[in-house]
Design an enzyme around this catalytic site. Structure first.
Site, short mmCIF file in Angstrom:
data_model
loop_
_atom_site.label_atom_id
_atom_site.label_comp_id
_atom_site.label_asym_id
_atom_site.label_seq_id
_atom_site.Cartn_x
_atom_site.Cartn_y
_atom_site.Cartn_z
N GLU A 173 -79.37 29.74 -97.38
CA GLU A 173 -80.19 30.06 -98.55
C GLU A 173 -79.31 29.92 -100.02
OE1 GLU A 173 -82.73 33.25 -97.47
OE2 GLU A 173 -83.35 32.10 -95.82
N ASN A 214 -77.81 25.94 -94.68
CA ASN A 214 -79.19 26.04 -94.38
C ASN A 214 -80.08 26.49 -95.55
OD1 ASN A 214 -80.82 26.35 -91.93
ND2 ASN A 214 -80.69 28.69 -92.07
N HIS A 250 -90.02 26.74 -92.68
CA HIS A 250 -91.13 27.69 -92.46
C HIS A 250 -92.27 27.18 -93.35
CE1 HIS A 250 -88.38 30.63 -90.64
NE2 HIS A 250 -87.49 30.40 -91.61
N GLU A 278 -85.46 26.50 -88.20
CA GLU A 278 -86.23 27.64 -88.25
C GLU A 278 -87.64 27.46 -88.29
OE1 GLU A 278 -85.02 30.75 -91.01
OE2 GLU A 278 -82.95 30.38 -90.88
N ASP A 280 -91.59 27.00 -87.95
CA ASP A 280 -92.84 27.78 -87.76
C ASP A 280 -93.75 27.20 -88.89
OD1 ASP A 280 -92.17 29.46 -89.82
OD2 ASP A 280 -91.52 31.17 -88.70
O1 9MR Z 1 -86.47 36.45 -88.28
C1 9MR Z 1 -85.90 37.53 -89.09
C2 9MR Z 1 -86.55 38.65 -89.24
O2 9MR Z 1 -86.60 39.28 -87.91
C3 9MR Z 1 -85.97 39.54 -90.14
O3 9MR Z 1 -86.69 40.48 -90.50
C4 9MR Z 1 -85.80 38.55 -91.46
C5 9MR Z 1 -85.12 39.40 -92.64
O4 9MR Z 1 -85.08 38.69 -93.69
O5 9MR Z 1 -85.02 37.55 -91.40
C6 9MR Z 1 -85.68 36.81 -90.29
O6 9MR Z 1 -84.89 35.47 -90.41
C7 9MR Z 1 -84.86 34.86 -91.49
C8 9MR Z 1 -83.64 33.93 -91.28
O7 9MR Z 1 -82.46 34.62 -90.99
C9 9MR Z 1 -83.32 33.08 -92.45
N1 9MR Z 1 -84.59 32.49 -93.14
C10 9MR Z 1 -85.63 33.23 -93.13
C11 9MR Z 1 -85.93 34.00 -91.76
C12 9MR Z 1 -87.26 34.65 -91.95
O8 9MR Z 1 -87.08 35.72 -92.91
#
Ligand code: 9MR
Length: 463
Positions: A173, A214, A250, A278, A280
């Site tokens: 990011e 990513n 997402h 990722e 969803d």
């Molecule tokens: O799935 C992850 C969640 O359990 C955490 O609380 C969260 C914190 O930011 O991070 C989530 O995963 C993230 C990923 O590492 C990067 N892209 C966004 C995802 C969703 O927040």
């Protein structure tokens, strides 16, 4: 949850602890039972998704939580996917919560599970602005100190898993929506070249891992994805080790970008791989059959775009079950974003993924409620079973299910239903609080039973 809703008035602590000990002794039998359970799930694809994906030369992955890799969750994670991404276990804040004190337990566990199930692992993530340890974010560092901290972190973590991971999301990011660099600890402290340095350090530690940048909202052609495109182009021109881009994906129901395939193709044409990392697809709750059908079409559109481009490496879903998804915690009122519901029943999206990967599924009958019986755990004298009643295009206000045991099994206790057994004939009716099964919803109940000799799965009817 089971305890609070149990209909049984008898508690059997001794028996419970004995059961757990025996269950541990018969771990092999438990695994077999769990596999059987997954095999009886309604409307599963004829072949596991991982086999369908492999036949297309693609990888299908899921983000996982290490502590959940057991029972039905473990069976699906290991059986349906050929790649795992630790959802949180490899982030800096997890692995080094205190400076110099490391916790690799969950990351190691996920890597071991993947190896045992012949799966790849996608490392996630080395350089991010979020989920960093507070000792790092609260510290005051010179440029040289910050650079050394980052190099040490990358070298330590990548070396630990050297040769074991297929890929790393090295930088996560880095961009704002308008394509400018995000103001972070790294960008502010080290300048934009932190990205090239991170990739170079990661490559030095594990030359065989594929290295990715990513980001989210880079699925379609837009200002952010174009900034990523220009960065990758310049890194390639400089000889910086960059192997791929990760499109997080997402997405929101009905909003798969129309330029997704074109965008994947333009990165491929730069000479890098593209992975959907990722995926969803969230919807406003409650879900219903119309939304679930739209979600299936959306999942299919994403998989179709990846299948269409040779250099699209594969698709990872960010959690495979609605019970292990970050969406409801972050987007109030939204959820149901993954291909399996919270009870591990495959949703229409699952069938759509299978179809995109060239498989066939047994479609659910339209406008029907179906019932699925599964063995959750089994020990030498008994087992715990579960029955799910799921409706799609139909609904129930009360229910009763029946089956006949073929090998002398005997129900001893049930919860979330009232069960009676007469000889081999079992009949279970809804409890006062769970007779309603809405369109697109499901209800489950559980029971304990005894068995000996064999424990065949009966045919269960709704009547
Ligand atoms: O799935 C992850 C969640 O359990 C955490 O609380 C969260 C914190 O930011 O991070 C989530 O995963 C993230 C990923 O590492 C990067 N892209 C966004 C995802 C969703 O927040």
């Amino acid at each position: 949850m089971r305890t609070s809703r149990t209909r049984s008035t008898r508690t059997r602590p001794l028996r419970g602890s004995l059961r757990r000990r025996v269950a541990a002794l018969f771990a092999g039998a438990v695994t077999v039972a769990a596999l059987l359970a997954a095999g009886t799930t309604a409307h599963a694809a004829d072949a596991p998704l991982r086999d369908l994906a492999a036949a297309k030369g693609k990888v299908i992955g899921t983000a996982v939580t290490g502590s959940k890799l057991t029972g039905t969750y473990g069976t699906i994670a290991g059986g349906q996917f050929n790649s795992l991404t630790p959802g949180n276990a490899m982030k800096w804040g997890t692995v080094e919560p205190t400076r110099g004190s490391f916790n690799w337990a969950e990351a190691d566990q996920i890597v071991a599970f993947a190896q045992a199930h012949n799966q790849q692992v996608r490392g996630h993530t080395l350089v991010w602005h979020s989920q960093n340890p507070s000792w790092l974010t609260n510290g005051t560092w010179t440029t040289a100190e910050l650079s050394a901290l980052l190099q040490d972190h990358i070298t330590t973590e990548v070396t630990r898993y050297k040769g074991k991971l297929a890929a790393w999301d090295v930088v996560n990011e880095p961009f704002n929506e308008d394509g400018t660099y995000r103001s972070t600890l790294w960008y502010n402290g080290l300048g934009a070249d932190y990205i090239a340095q991170a990739l170079t350090w990661a490559h030095a530690a594990d030359p065989s891992a594929k290295l990715y940048i990513n980001d989210y909202n880079v699925e379609g052609v837009n200002a952010k994805s174009t900034a990523l495109y220009n960065l990758v182009k310049s890194l390639k021109a400089r000889g910086v080790p960059i192997d791929g881009v990760g499109l997080q994906a997402h997405l929101i129901l009905g909003q798969v970008p129309g330029t997704l395939q074109q965008n994947i193709q333009r990165f491929a044409d730069l000479g890098v791989d593209v992975a959907v990392t990722e995926l969803d697809i969230r919807m406003q709750l409650p879900s219903d059959s119309t939304k679930l059908a739209q979600q299936a079409a959306d999942y299919k559109a994403v998989f179709d775009a990846c299948v269409a481009v040779t250099r699209c490496y594969g698709v990872t879903v960010w959690g495979f079950t609605d019970s292990d998804s970050w969406i409801p915690d972050v987007f109030s009122g939204y959820g149901a974003a993954t291909p399996y519901d919270e009870n591990y029943a495959p949703k229409p999206a699952y069938g759509a993924i299978a179809a995109s990967l060239g498989g066939t599924t047994t479609p659910p009958p339209t406008g029907a409620c179906t019932v699925t019986y599964s063995v959750q755990t089994q020990w030498n004298t008994g087992f715990t079973g579960q029955v799910r009643i799921a409706c799609s295009g139909a609904a129930l206000s009360s229910w009763k299910v029946n089956w006949t045991y073929g090998a002398g099994q005997q129900i001893t206790q049930a919860w979330n239903a009232t069960c009676t057994q007469s000889g081999a004939a079992v009949s279970c009716a809804n409890a006062s609080y769970n007779g309603s099964v809405p369109d697109g919803g499901s209800v489950t109940f559980g029971f304990n039973a005894s068995w000996s000799g064999s424990n065949p799965v009966p045919t269960v009817t709704l009547g």
